[in-house]
Design a protein around this motif. Structure first.
Motif, PDB file in Angstrom:
ATOM      1  N   LYS A 110       0.825  -1.201   0.000  1.00 59.16           N
ATOM      2  CA  LYS A 110       0.000   0.000   0.000  1.00 59.16           C
ATOM      3  C   LYS A 110       0.861   1.253   0.000  1.00 59.16           C
ATOM      4  N   SER A 111       1.899   1.256   0.819  1.00 57.12           N
ATOM      5  CA  SER A 111       2.793   2.416   0.872  1.00 57.12           C
ATOM      6  C   SER A 111       3.607   2.537  -0.408  1.00 57.12           C
ATOM      7  N   LEU A 112       4.008   1.399  -0.984  1.00 56.20           N
ATOM      8  CA  LEU A 112       4.798   1.431  -2.216  1.00 56.20           C
ATOM      9  C   LEU A 112       3.986   2.026  -3.360  1.00 56.20           C
ATOM     10  N   LEU A 113       2.716   1.629  -3.464  1.00 54.37           N
ATOM     11  CA  LEU A 113       1.853   2.183  -4.510  1.00 54.37           C
ATOM     12  C   LEU A 113       1.528   3.653  -4.259  1.00 54.37           C
ATOM     13  N   ARG A 114       1.722   4.092  -3.042  1.00 50.87           N
ATOM     14  CA  ARG A 114       1.432   5.481  -2.682  1.00 50.87           C
ATOM     15  C   ARG A 114       2.565   6.430  -3.075  1.00 50.87           C
ATOM     16  N   GLN A 115       3.779   5.880  -3.257  1.00 52.46           N
ATOM     17  CA  GLN A 115       4.938   6.743  -3.511  1.00 52.46           C
ATOM     18  C   GLN A 115       4.845   7.433  -4.872  1.00 52.46           C
ATOM     19  N   ASP A 116       5.509   8.582  -4.968  1.00 48.65           N
ATOM     20  CA  ASP A 116       5.501   9.343  -6.216  1.00 48.65           C
ATOM     21  C   ASP A 116       6.601   8.859  -7.152  1.00 48.65           C
ATOM     22  N   GLU A 117       6.585   9.394  -8.363  1.00 49.48           N
ATOM     23  CA  GLU A 117       7.542   8.958  -9.388  1.00 49.48           C
ATOM     24  C   GLU A 117       8.979   9.255  -8.987  1.00 49.48           C
ATOM     25  N   SER A 118       9.205  10.353  -8.299  1.00 49.70           N
ATOM     26  CA  SER A 118      10.571  10.732  -7.941  1.00 49.70           C
ATOM     27  C   SER A 118      11.208   9.699  -7.017  1.00 49.70           C
ATOM     28  N   PHE A 119      10.407   9.034  -6.206  1.00 50.12           N
ATOM     29  CA  PHE A 119      10.939   8.000  -5.319  1.00 50.12           C
ATOM     30  C   PHE A 119      11.586   6.888  -6.123  1.00 50.12           C
ATOM     31  N   PHE A 120      10.893   6.404  -7.151  1.00 51.28           N
ATOM     32  CA  PHE A 120      11.440   5.319  -7.968  1.00 51.28           C
ATOM     33  C   PHE A 120      12.587   5.814  -8.842  1.00 51.28           C
ATOM     34  N   ASP A 121      12.538   7.081  -9.278  1.00 53.01           N
ATOM     35  CA  ASP A 121      13.648   7.625 -10.059  1.00 53.01           C
ATOM     36  C   ASP A 121      14.933   7.645  -9.238  1.00 53.01           C
ATOM     37  N   LEU A 122      14.829   8.052  -7.987  1.00 54.18           N
ATOM     38  CA  LEU A 122      16.014   8.152  -7.144  1.00 54.18           C
ATOM     39  C   LEU A 122      16.533   6.784  -6.735  1.00 54.18           C
ATOM     40  N   GLN A 123      15.651   5.770  -6.722  1.00 57.56           N
ATOM     41  CA  GLN A 123      16.101   4.424  -6.397  1.00 57.56           C
ATOM     42  C   GLN A 123      16.994   3.867  -7.495  1.00 57.56           C
ATOM     43  N   GLY A 124      16.725   4.234  -8.741  1.00 59.63           N
ATOM     44  CA  GLY A 124      17.563   3.793  -9.853  1.00 59.63           C
ATOM     45  C   GLY A 124      17.590   2.287  -9.979  1.00 59.63           C
ATOM     46  N   ALA A 125      18.819   1.727  -9.931  1.00 61.51           N
ATOM     47  CA  ALA A 125      18.984   0.282 -10.096  1.00 61.51           C
ATOM     48  C   ALA A 125      18.404  -0.500  -8.931  1.00 61.51           C
ATOM     49  N   ASN A 126      18.162   0.184  -7.790  1.00 65.48           N
ATOM     50  CA  ASN A 126      17.628  -0.515  -6.622  1.00 65.48           C
ATOM     51  C   ASN A 126      16.106  -0.592  -6.616  1.00 65.48           C
ATOM     52  N   ALA A 127      15.458  -0.073  -7.670  1.00 65.12           N
ATOM     53  CA  ALA A 127      13.991  -0.075  -7.706  1.00 65.12           C
ATOM     54  C   ALA A 127      13.444  -1.500  -7.626  1.00 65.12           C
ATOM     55  N   ALA A 128      14.053  -2.424  -8.376  1.00 59.43           N
ATOM     56  CA  ALA A 128      13.591  -3.816  -8.338  1.00 59.43           C
ATOM     57  C   ALA A 128      13.795  -4.421  -6.953  1.00 59.43           C
ATOM     58  N   GLU A 129      14.900  -4.048  -6.296  1.00 56.40           N
ATOM     59  CA  GLU A 129      15.158  -4.552  -4.946  1.00 56.40           C
ATOM     60  C   GLU A 129      14.114  -4.048  -3.963  1.00 56.40           C
ATOM     61  N   VAL A 130      13.696  -2.789  -4.142  1.00 51.88           N
ATOM     62  CA  VAL A 130      12.658  -2.225  -3.268  1.00 51.88           C
ATOM     63  C   VAL A 130      11.358  -2.999  -3.435  1.00 51.88           C
ATOM     64  N   VAL A 131      11.015  -3.314  -4.683  1.00 47.64           N
ATOM     65  CA  VAL A 131       9.786  -4.067  -4.940  1.00 47.64           C
ATOM     66  C   VAL A 131       9.898  -5.483  -4.398  1.00 47.64           C
ATOM     67  N   ASN A 132      11.061  -6.116  -4.574  1.00 45.98           N
ATOM     68  CA  ASN A 132      11.233  -7.492  -4.115  1.00 45.98           C
ATOM     69  C   ASN A 132      11.244  -7.602  -2.590  1.00 45.98           C
ATOM     70  N   SER A 133      11.479  -6.491  -1.897  1.00 43.38           N
ATOM     71  CA  SER A 133      11.510  -6.528  -0.438  1.00 43.38           C
ATOM     72  C   SER A 133      10.184  -6.971   0.146  1.00 43.38           C
ATOM     73  N   VAL A 134       9.097  -6.730  -0.587  1.00 40.18           N
ATOM     74  CA  VAL A 134       7.790  -7.145  -0.079  1.00 40.18           C
ATOM     75  C   VAL A 134       7.744  -8.649   0.110  1.00 40.18           C
ATOM     76  N   ALA A 135       8.571  -9.386  -0.624  1.00 39.11           N
ATOM     77  CA  ALA A 135       8.619 -10.841  -0.467  1.00 39.11           C
ATOM     78  C   ALA A 135       9.786 -11.272   0.417  1.00 39.11           C
ATOM     79  N   THR A 136      11.001 -10.820   0.090  1.00 38.90           N
ATOM     80  CA  THR A 136      12.189 -11.302   0.792  1.00 38.90           C
ATOM     81  C   THR A 136      12.242 -10.843   2.245  1.00 38.90           C
ATOM     82  N   ASP A 137      12.032  -9.553   2.480  1.00 44.42           N
ATOM     83  CA  ASP A 137      12.149  -9.038   3.851  1.00 44.42           C
ATOM     84  C   ASP A 137      11.035  -9.560   4.747  1.00 44.42           C
TER      85      ASP A 137
END
Length: 485
Positions: A110-137
């Motif tokens: 819910k919080s991830l879908l709430r974030q703005d575009e700039s959040f994912f832009d600043l994540q860069g190569a780590n964007a996929a890791e942020v998304v995968n955290s919902v499963a791994t972490d």
């Protein structure tokens, strides 16, 4: 160092903020079960002490059988206690672990879908890791709460209870065995530190090999076109070489860790010799010597098992910190914010104005995209933005939909600055068809419904007609029920 430990402890406590009353009750029941499970082994050793003493007394057959029957009943009671405590321990902790992990997944997404575009832009190569955290972490946290925490509680209770029994029975023998405790901790250290470190390195090396496969499969046409099959196989094999070497080290470390359990027999030999001296010279009962020796060894092994669990708790605290940071992050452009002016759909004219707008993307602050940009689009008119790649055509649309906010200037719809409008209401007045549209793995009907929840079938057909897609969709075998893959 102290601040780091306090930060980790705080991140563990932060997770408890998302527990409800049922979770708290389950954890309390599980903790009581772990305490009961932990004291069962020392309690059994007390009974064994009496049994061994009876073996050496030479009692009559009738009296001996009566005493053995009494001890057998005690052992049955202990067995029933272990079973009951273990059941409540496992059931309660696994249940609350599943509940808490499920709740964290929902809050995280819910919080991830709430974030703005700039959040994912600043994540860069780590964007996929942020998304995968919902499963791994969350899986890491679930595993620790459901299995590691009760193990830690049980082994801690076993350690203290065992040494308490040992000191109460034969304090001198327990004191001597206390000196051998570091040797009992060695297997746990080898398992927890060395093997865990090698496992992380192995996972990282496999990740490199998986990246080669993923790139090759996703761009398989390019691989075929360049006749790069053999080169891809060589690169994949090269990436696996390091994992083979780490696997050999892992096998050696595991062998040393398992073999180090033999130290228990050496310690027991010393305790047996010293116990025999206490029996002969000080008249200590043999049953107490046997029980005290077994109790101290059991307690030392339990302590050694706790050490790798502590490391896993720290890993879970790091995962919890990442999850909590995102859950508690409030974006600058917040789609969940219900404040702002509302536009009534039947009153919207569609007059758009950009006035002195300047903007650059957060990930590329050195590259300005728009500088003092001004544009007026009259209501009911069709306007085309023409320019070379990177000139800001798509950026204008992103700013209008408030994917980003301009650095200066303002944008208005029907004379009202869009920053004053409720974000959801603003976006509900617009329809966007991008250059490369994305479809979800659902039916065509449900894909259209993403634009307006609760729309009727007539509304869906009307939307498809306005997009010049109705005739094409109608020719499909299942029409609007066609599954998009």
């Amino acid at each position: 160092m102290e601040s780091t430990e306090m930060k980790r402890a705080y991140s563990v406590w932060r997770l408890l903020r998302y527990c409800d009353t049922v979770d708290v009750l389950l954890m309390l029941v599980g903790l009581l079960g772990a305490v009961g499970d932990g004291v069962c082994a020392p309690t059994l050793l007390i009974i064994i002490s009496g049994i061994v003493d009876e073996f050496g007394k030479g009692s009559t057959s009738q009296r001996f059988m009566a005493i053995m029957s009494k001890y057998a009943v005690y052992i049955i009671y202990v067995g029933l206690g272990v079973g009951l405590a273990s059941f409540f321990e496992a059931a309660a902790w696994i249940k609350t672990g599943e509940r808490q992990a499920s709740r964290l997944r929902c809050l995280y997404l819910k919080s991830l879908l709430r974030q703005d575009e700039s959040f994912f832009d600043l994540q860069g190569a780590n964007a996929a890791e942020v998304v995968n955290s919902v499963a791994t972490d969350t899986l890491t946290i679930q595993d620790v709460i459901g299995e590691k925490v009760p193990q830690l509680a049980k082994n801690s209770v076993t350690f203290f209870a065992s040494y308490l029994v040992g000191f109460c029975m034969v304090s001198k023998l327990a004191a001597v065995s206390f000196a051998f405790m570091p040797l009992l901790v060695v297997p746990g250290l080898l398992y927890g530190r060395t093997l865990a470190g090698l496992a992380r390195r192995m996972h990282a090396e496999y990740g490199k090999a998986e990246a080669v496969v993923e790139q090759a499969i996703s761009c398989v046409r390019t691989v075929y076109a360049c006749a790069a099959e053999e080169r891809t196989l060589r690169e994949f094999s090269h990436k696996l070489e390091n994992s083979v070497m780490i696997g050999l080290k892992q096998g050696l470390a595991k062998g040393l860790a398992v073999g180090s359990n033999g130290l228990v027999f050496a310690i027991w030999a010393v305790l047996s010799w010293y116990g025999s001296q206490l029996v002969m010279n000080e008249g200590v009962h043999g049953g107490k010597v046997v029980a005290a020796g077994l109790a101290t060894i059991t307690g030392g092994l339990a302590l050694g098992t706790c050490i790798p669990i502590l490391k896993q708790l720290l890993e879970a605290s790091n995962a919890g910190e990442r999850i909590c940071n995102l859950i508690e992050r409030v974006p600058t452009i917040d789609s969940a914010d219900n404040r702002g002016l509302l536009m009534e759909a039947h009153k919207v004219k569609g007059e758009i104005e950009f006035k002195n707008v300047s903007f650059f993307y957060p990930a590329r602050p050195e590259t300005p995209v728009l500088q003092d940009f001004t544009l007026h689009i009259s209501a009911g008119k069709t306007t085309a933005l023409v320019g070379v790649s990177g000139s800001g055509k798509s950026t204008v649309i992103s700013l209008l939909l408030r994917f980003y906010d301009p650095l200066s200037g303002f944008i208005s719809v029907d004379g009202t600055p869009i920053k004053l409008l409720q974000l959801r209401n603003l976006r509900a007045q617009m329809g966007l068809v991008s250059q490369e549209p994305a479809l979800f793995a659902a039916t065509i009907k449900h894909n259209i419904l993403f634009g307006k929840e609760g729309a009727s079938m007539e509304d869906i057909i009307q939307a498809a007609k306005r997009a010049n897609a109705h005739n094409f969709i109608s020719q499909l075998p299942d029409a609007y029920e066609t599954q998009v893959k």
